[in-house]
Each structure stands twice: as structure tokens, then as C-alpha cells.
Design an enzyme around this catalytic site. Structure first.
Site, mmCIF file in Angstrom:
data_model
loop_
_atom_site.group_PDB
_atom_site.id
_atom_site.type_symbol
_atom_site.label_atom_id
_atom_site.label_comp_id
_atom_site.label_asym_id
_atom_site.label_seq_id
_atom_site.Cartn_x
_atom_site.Cartn_y
_atom_site.Cartn_z
ATOM 1 C CB THR A 89 34.323 62.463 -25.945
ATOM 2 O OG1 THR A 89 35.584 63.041 -25.207
ATOM 3 C CG2 THR A 89 34.003 62.883 -27.489
ATOM 4 C CG ASP A 90 34.229 58.980 -19.895
ATOM 5 O OD1 ASP A 90 34.908 60.015 -19.468
ATOM 6 O OD2 ASP A 90 33.909 58.127 -19.419
ATOM 7 C CE1 TYR A 91 40.839 62.875 -17.848
ATOM 8 C CE2 TYR A 91 42.276 61.457 -19.195
ATOM 9 C CZ TYR A 91 41.970 62.474 -18.290
ATOM 10 O OH TYR A 91 43.288 63.011 -17.740
ATOM 11 C CB ALA B 77 35.841 58.719 -25.255
#
Ligand code: BGC
Length: 772
Positions: free
Chosen positions: A298-300, A302
Site C-alpha cells: 500500500t502507499d503510506y 492508505a
């Protein structure tokens, strides 16, 4: 950890692989490598893991946990002690990471190595130009090499997984993250994406990942993050499937074909579904259609953000949506580590889902060689040898030279020759600006050592006949941290205006360096006004009144609205953020020691009202003809439709003449091939390089086609007076498109093509048709 301990870890794991006799894969996962031996190893480790240990592998933190395990703002210390952290990012240094790995191995019952990651977007300590700039070189070998150098430095500093390349197509310069990508075009963006993956992964095949100087790349952000509404970061994206397939997916697909090892989710929601929980893009497209076997992260935070999106009711729900979408690792949210066990016990998530994700993670650790030697990337000696070595610095200087785009040069005001006597007024906040030169994403680039313009000029023009007199002229506006907006309290500083005007008046030529402070572009750095910040234009207006020729050098991270500057400056040099060797590279160009060769990969609009603006637009039913204007056509009443500087545009100190454009046949048979060619002559006074571009227009389709699409380019070097023939091969694949039923086909009919110096150059047009 000493050698003996390594032997212990390795021996322990070897024993572990051999004592579990798993002859074939026990769970259904498609491995990235397709190597049965690796799959067997993964299965054997997996079969010994508890559910907690598996979930721990899916948990990633930013590198703020102390080696002692004490932390302040999350539970990383607690999970470290339970051996439940699979990966940590943005920590560096062979010795430091060795220490962190030792901590991890101390607590990991099965001695599963931790995977260290980082955002090495444009160089580690040798900072290269920002990616948007580098893409303006149209030099794929150069971009591969800068990625290779970044990998050399990063892998010597403990890290084997890069959160790059960012391959988001960007058509909106208000969006701050345009600086991280390769611009607006899917065809070109795909080639750049491939080059960067090759550079980071050093890949011939997956086995290359085990070399000590290669690293996993990560295609991000999946997907359509660059289509954020109104150019505002993290904003919603609502686009058709056709636009998704034609514009935003191609660079990602290209990286899969190139063997990229991992993907990162995007923050945005796409047509109502946040990407991090989006089965359609991860399961249906990435896994099933493209057969991707690597890892997805995932992104940060997210996962957590899906609550704010209004898509998940709480973190537990968000964690379930994420794993259901086929995502393997959670960056920061602690959604997986806090809730997956419970979800498995409740029967809402199957253990097989967890096993698949963990298998993908373990496979990468095996491929990188971390199970054999968890300290493989912690080589302090190699780190000392490679980081910022002279060869890397030299490559950074070349990359910066080749990224610079000459936008205007009336009356050959440039180059500023060393042997011609000139008094130069040197003005502007970027003459001595240092910390911005690396751009926003220079994660380990030391901002205090990048070469300023002033230093570059000093070095270049010592003992020359050119004499500089400097004053700053004005200062840059600041962002008020309490409001996160440009400060309204700051009074525009005009105290040095009169000095600047006086110096300009006493000179033969005025050289002005202006731009945006580095944190004005990048993540969460969007603008609604893309002119030069503060009172820089106002100062230019005053300088203009002196009547002296003015050269404007720009340092910025996005296309700017330069409409006034284009009309009033004599020369404009777009230097972007050139990285550690900035001042030297810009001086190389200004002096003519390097003849500029970059061309834009993103359109420069005349004003924000034209945005989104990109060259491969549609014709509409009422196209407006600037030469023959009539009412009720698709136009503005207060601005032309055309951009200020088109995609593919850039000048040289030389001139290049295109002639003799021809096509080998005006009929292309199915399965056949024709060639289009043109002769290019360097008609200027200097050797130089030209980027020759091929654009094609499919005149009638089952769906409307863009007015032109880039389908090829060649960057050629021509000596003064030299002529070369440039040839492009055209086949069915090059003409293919998604038809009305979304099949990838080339439709028969008429086409036109241009052999052009930029996307607005219509001079060399040829016609042909594709037969049934
Ligand atoms: C960015 C990613 C980056 C991550 C980790 C996020 O805010 O969107 O591109 O990889 O942070 O630093």
C-alpha cells in the site's frame, strides 16, 4: 552480527528447508520467478510459520523505531520484539541497517530477514535531476544509467527495495507530483518506465535480483493518481475505462513486461473505489490480465485512509477490503497487523489469502538473497567506494546538461561565450540558492553541497572575458506552516529592486535566475497559480525597462505559466532542479560548452485556464481554425487553444532542417511494414543533437482518435553541416488501439503521419492507409 552468526542463520535456514519435505507448492500462488526451487523454499518456510508470524511479514514501518525497540508514535517496537515486522523503509547506511537487521534476527523465531526499502527517486547521495527533467533528455540509456547508479549507491547502503519508478502520467501542472514522473505521454512514459526498471533491477532475468548491486523496483502509484481532480493531490479520479486503458495503464503494463518486482497502490479513489481496496485494478487487471506475480504494497497509511474516503467503516473493515483486493503489505497503517488474525478467526479472511501474500513477500527475500545472507546489502566498504564517486558525479553532470531545455533564444543571445567581452548583471534568488537544487524527493542528497549557479559560473568563467556583477534582486515567498498556504503576512520584498535595476543598466546583458522553492512541487505541493512565485515577474518587468537583453534561467518542478516571460525575455533556459551538479551543468549550457538538446515532455500552458492541456487531444466536432476563425467553434474568447510551448519542443544553439520526407509505400498490408524517413541537416554553427519525432493520426476509428500520437523518436548527433537520414518503421502494432469493444486492434483506413521537431510541427506530413 559477525561471520559466525551469519553461518548460524544460514545453517539454521538450510536445515529448515531440507527438513520440511515439500515436493510441490502447497498453496495456490503464482510466483514471480516461476522457479520451482524458490517456490519450494518459500513453502517450506511458510509451513513453519504461525499465523502471527505470517501477518508480521505483511507489516511495514517507516524507519523511526529505535534499535532498542523503543518508539513513540506507533507499535513498531512492540512488533519488532515479536518478530512481526516484514519490512522497514527510509533507513540508510550499511552499519545502521546491519544493526537493525541484527535486532530483527534476534527476535524473529525463524530468522526471517527484514527487507529494507526507500524512496530513491532520482539518485541516493549523487542526486540526479528530478525525473521530469531527466525525461526531457529523451535519452533512455541515460535514464537507465542514472537508475543503475542510484541502485549501486542504495544497495551498498543497506537497502534492496526501491519505491520507484513513479510512472504516473500527468497532464495537469498544478499537481505537484508531476516532477516525479516522465510527463504526459503514455507511449514515451512507458519507455522511460522500462528504462528505470532495468536500471534499478539490473534485470536480464529475475535471478539478477540476487546480485549485491541490484534491487527490487516498485511501479507506483497504481493507478491514475496523476488524474487527480483540479490538480489537487490525493483528490478523486473519475475517468472512463478507455482513458484508463489508453493513458494511465500503459506505463504500468510496460513495467510488468520489463519484470518489475513490486507495485504500490495509489491514494486516490478511482471511479468511486479507493485504489488500495480496488479489486478491479489489482485482481482483474494486474494479477489476472497481466499475470503479475510480484508483491503489492500500500502507499503510506492508505489502508487507514479508506475510512476517510468513506469506503471502510473502520480499520478492520479497511484491512479486509485491502487483502481482498490482492494487496500483500501494509505500509504504516497497522491495519493488517492489528486485524487480520481476528478476521481469519472470524472466517472473514481465509488463511490461504494470508499465505499467498506472505509467499510473495518471502519469495522476494529469497530472490534478493537475504535468506542466504541477511547482511548482504550492508557493505560499509562498498558504500564508501561507490557513494558519490567521481564517475557518479560526472554522470549526474551529464544528466543535468541533457535535461535542460532551451525554450527561447532570440538573436542568439546565448551562448555567453567565454572569449567575448561582456559585462553581465547576475540577478535573482536562484543565483545563490542551494537547498532547492536537488528537488523535493532527494531523500539522502545533501542539500548543503549541491553546486549553485553562482559557483558554476565562477568556475566556468574564471580567466574569461565575461565579468559578472551580482545582486539578489528579490526573495522567494514562504509557506506559512500554520495555514499550509503561501504566507499572506509576508510583504513582497522590493528592497533590492533599485540595486538590481542599476546593475542591469550598467551591463551588456542581464542573466536572471528565478524559480520555485523545492517544496513548491512534489507531494502535497499543488498550486492554482503556476506563474513565477512572489514578485519575481514584477522584478523582470522592471529589468525589462532597462532595454538590456535578458536571459532567464528557471529552476522549478512543473511546467509554469511563462506567457509574459515568453513575450518579453530574450532567452529562456528551463533548468528544472538539476541535482547535485546543478551549477556546473547550467554553466556548461550557458557558455555553449554543452549545446542544449532537451525537449519538453509536458506541455507548458498559456494560463491555468487551459489545464488539462496535452498534445494528444481530440479534434471535436467543431475544431477551431486559428488561421480562419469562425464563431461557434471549440475555442476560448480570451486565449488561443494552442499551448505556450508544446510537448516535444526544445531549441538548440544549432538549427536543424528537415527535408525529403518520404514513405516507402502509401499502403500498409496486414502483417507488413513500411518505412517513413526524413533527412535532417545541422544548418547551424555548432555540433548538436536533435530529437526527431514520429506522430501518427488514425483519421477514422470505431472510437474517435487523438489528433496525433507519438509513435517513435530518435535522438541524433549531427556535426555542423552534417546530414543524416532518420527512418521509422511502421507496422500494425504501431497503429493498434482499443476499438469500440476494447479489443487491441489496428483498424483499416487512412492515417497521416508527421516527421516532426515537436508535437506542433506540421511541416512534414505524409499519408498512408492500412489495408483490410
Ligand atoms: C508517497 C509514496 C512514497 C511513500 C513512502 C507516500 O507519501 O505517496 O510515493 O513511496 O510515501 O515514502
Amino acid at each position: 552480527m559477525n561471520k559466525l552468526n551469519i553461518l548460524f542463520v544460514t545453517g539454521f535456514l538450510m536445515g529448515l528447508f531440507s527438513c520440511t519435505n515439500v515436493s510441490e507448492k502447497t498453496i495456490k500462488w503464482k510466483s514471480y520467478s516461476g522457479d520451482p526451487e524458490i517456490e519450494r523454499k518459500v513453502d517450506s518456510v511458510l509451513s513453519l510459520m504461525t499465523l502471527d508470524e505470517k501477518i508480521g511479514q505483511m507489516n511495514q514501518y517507516s524507519g523511526n523505531f529505535a534499535a532498542t525497540g523503543e518508539v513513540s508514535d506507533n507499535k513498531s517496537g512492540e512488533y519488532l520484539k515479536k518478530g512481526m515486522i516484514g519490512s522497514t523503509f527510509n533507513v540508510f547506511g550499511a552499519d545502521h541497517i546491519r544493526m537493525l537487521q541484527e535486532q530483527n534476527l534476534k527476535y524473529s523465531r525463524l530468522k526471517i530477514p527484514m527487507l529494507f526499502a526507500a524512496d530513491v527517486i532520482h539518485g541516493l547521495e549523487t542526486t540526479f535531476p528530478i525525473p521530469l527533467a531527466e525525461a526531457c533528455s529523451w535519452d533512455l540509456k541515460l535514464m537507465e544509467r542514472s537508475a543503475r547508479i542510484a541502485a549501486e549507491e542504495t544497495t551498498a547502503s543497506g537497502v534492496a527495495w526501491n519505491f520507484a519508478p513513479m510512472v504516473d502520467i500527468a497532464r495537469d501542472p498544478r499537481w505537484g507530483r508531476v516532477m516525479e514522473g516522465a510527463g504526459e505521454d503514455a507511449y514515451y512514459g512507458s519507455l522511460v518506465a522500462r528504462a528505470r526498471v532495468r536500471g534499478f533491477q539490473g534485470i536480464e532475468d529475475y535471478e539478477d535480483l540476487s546480485k549485491p548491486n541490484t534491487m527490487m523496483a516498485c511501479s507506483k502509484h497504481f493507478v491514475a493518481y496523476g488524474a487527480a481532480q483540479a490538480g489537487r493531490d490525493y483528490h478523486s479520479v473519475d475517468i472512463s475505462d478507455r482513458t484508463l486503458y489508453e493513458t494511465y495503464l500503459p506505463p504500468f503494463k510496460a513495467t510488468v513486461e520489463e519484470g518489475v518486482a513490486s507495485f504500490m497502490t495509489a491514494f486516490n479513489d478511482l471511479n468511486g473505489v479507493p485504489c488500495t481496496g480496488n479489486k478491479y485494478i489489482f485482481k482483474d487487471i494486474l494479477r489476472d490480465k497481466w499475470n503479475f506475480g510480484g508483491m503489492v504494497l500500500t502507499d503510506y497509511t492508505a489502508i487507514t485512509e479508506m475510512i476517510a474516503h468513506g469506503f471502510a467503516k473502520d480499520l478492520k473493515n479497511a484491512a479486509k477490503l485491502t487483502i481482498d483486493a490482492g494487496v500483500d503489505m501494509d505500509m504504516i497503517s497497522e491495519g493488517f497487523v492489528s486485524h487480520l488474525k481476528e478476521l481469519v478467526e472470524e472466517g472473514k479472511v481465509s488463511e490461504e489469502q494470508i499465505d499467498v501474500a506472505v509467499s510473495r513477500i518471502l519469495e522476494m527475500k529469497f530472490l534478493l538473497g537475504l535468506f542466504d545472507d541477511p547482511f548482504k546489502y550492508c557493505n560499509a566498504e562498498r558504500q564508501k567506494e561507490v557513494v558519490m564517486n567521481p564517475e557518479h558525479l560526472n554522470a549526474a553532470r551529464q544528466a543535468a546538461q541533457r535535461s535542460i531545455v532551451l525554450l527561447k533564444n532570440d538573436n542568439n543571445v546565448l551562448p555567453l561565450k567565454k572569449d567575448v567581452s561582456k559585462r553581465v548583471a547576475l540577478i535573482g534568488p536562484f543565483v545563490e540558492e542551494r537547498e532547492s537544487l536537488n528537488g523535493e524527493w532527494a531523500i539522502k542528497g545533501d542539500r548543503s553541497i549541491s553546486v549553485t549557479l553562482s559557483e558554476g559560473l565562477d568556475k566556468k568563467y574564471t580567466d574569461s572575458r565575461v565579468k559578472f556583477t551580482y545582486t539578489r534582486g528579490t526573495t522567494l515567498p514562504v509557506i506559512d506552516p500554520s495555514t499550509r498556504h503561501v504566507s499572506t503576512k509576508q510583504v513582497p520584498d522590493k528592497s533590492d529592486f533599485s540595486n538590481a535595476i542599476r546593475i542591469a543598466g550598467n551591463s551588456d546583458i542581464v542573466l536572471v535566475a528565478m524559480g520555485e522553492k523545492f517544496h513548491w512541487s512534489g507531494e502535497a505541493a499543488c498550486r492554482t497559480d503556476i506563474t513565477l512565485p512572489g514578485n519575481q515577474r514584477e522584478l523582470l518587468k522592471e529589468l525589462k525597462k532597462t532595454g538590456k537583453p535578458i536571459v532567464l534561467v528557471l529552476f522549478n518542478g512543473r511546467p509554469l505559466d511563462l506567457s509574459w516571460e515568453e513575450e518579453n525575455m530574450d532567452a529562456i533556459v528551463e533548468a528544472w532542479y538539476p541535482g547535485i551538479m546543478a551549477g556546473h551543468a547550467v554553466a556548461d549550457v550557458l557558455s555553449g560548452d554543452y549545446n542544449p538538446s532537451g525537449k519538453l515532455v509536458m506541455t507548458f500552458p498559456r494560463n491555468v485556464g487551459q489545464i488539462p492541456i496535452f498534445y494528444n487531444t481530440k479534434n471535436t466536432g467543431r475544431p477551431f481554425d486559428e488561421e480562419n476563425p469562425t464563431d461557434y467553434k471549440s475555442s476560448y474568447i480570451d486565449s488561443p487553444n494552442s499551448p505556450l510551448f508544446p510537448f516535444g519542443f526544445g531549441l538548440s544553439y544549432s538549427t536543424f532542417e528537415y527535408s525529403g520526407a518520404k514513405i516507402s509505400s502509401d499502403k500498409l498490408e496486414r502483417g507488413g511494414r513500411i518505412t517513413a524517413s526524413v533527412e535532417i541537416t545541422n544548418t547551424g554553427e555548432m555540433d548538436g543533437e536533435e530529437i526527431v519525432q514520429l506522430y501518427i493520426h488514425d483519421k477514422v476509428g470505431t472510437v474517435t482518435r487523438p489528433i496525433k500520437e507519438l509513435k517513435g523518436f530518435q535522438k541524433i548527433h549531427l556535426k555542423k553541416g552534417e546530414t543524416k537520414t532518420v527512418e521509422f518503421s511502421i507496422n500494425e502494432e504501431l497503429l493498434s488501439m482499443y476499438d469500440i469493444d476494447m479489443n487491441w486492434v489496428a483498424e483499416s483506413g487512412e492515417f497521416e503521419l508527421w516527421l516532426a521537431a515537436n508535437s506542433s510541427d506540421e511541416t512534414n506530413r505524409l499519408n498512408f492507409s492500412l489495408l483490410d
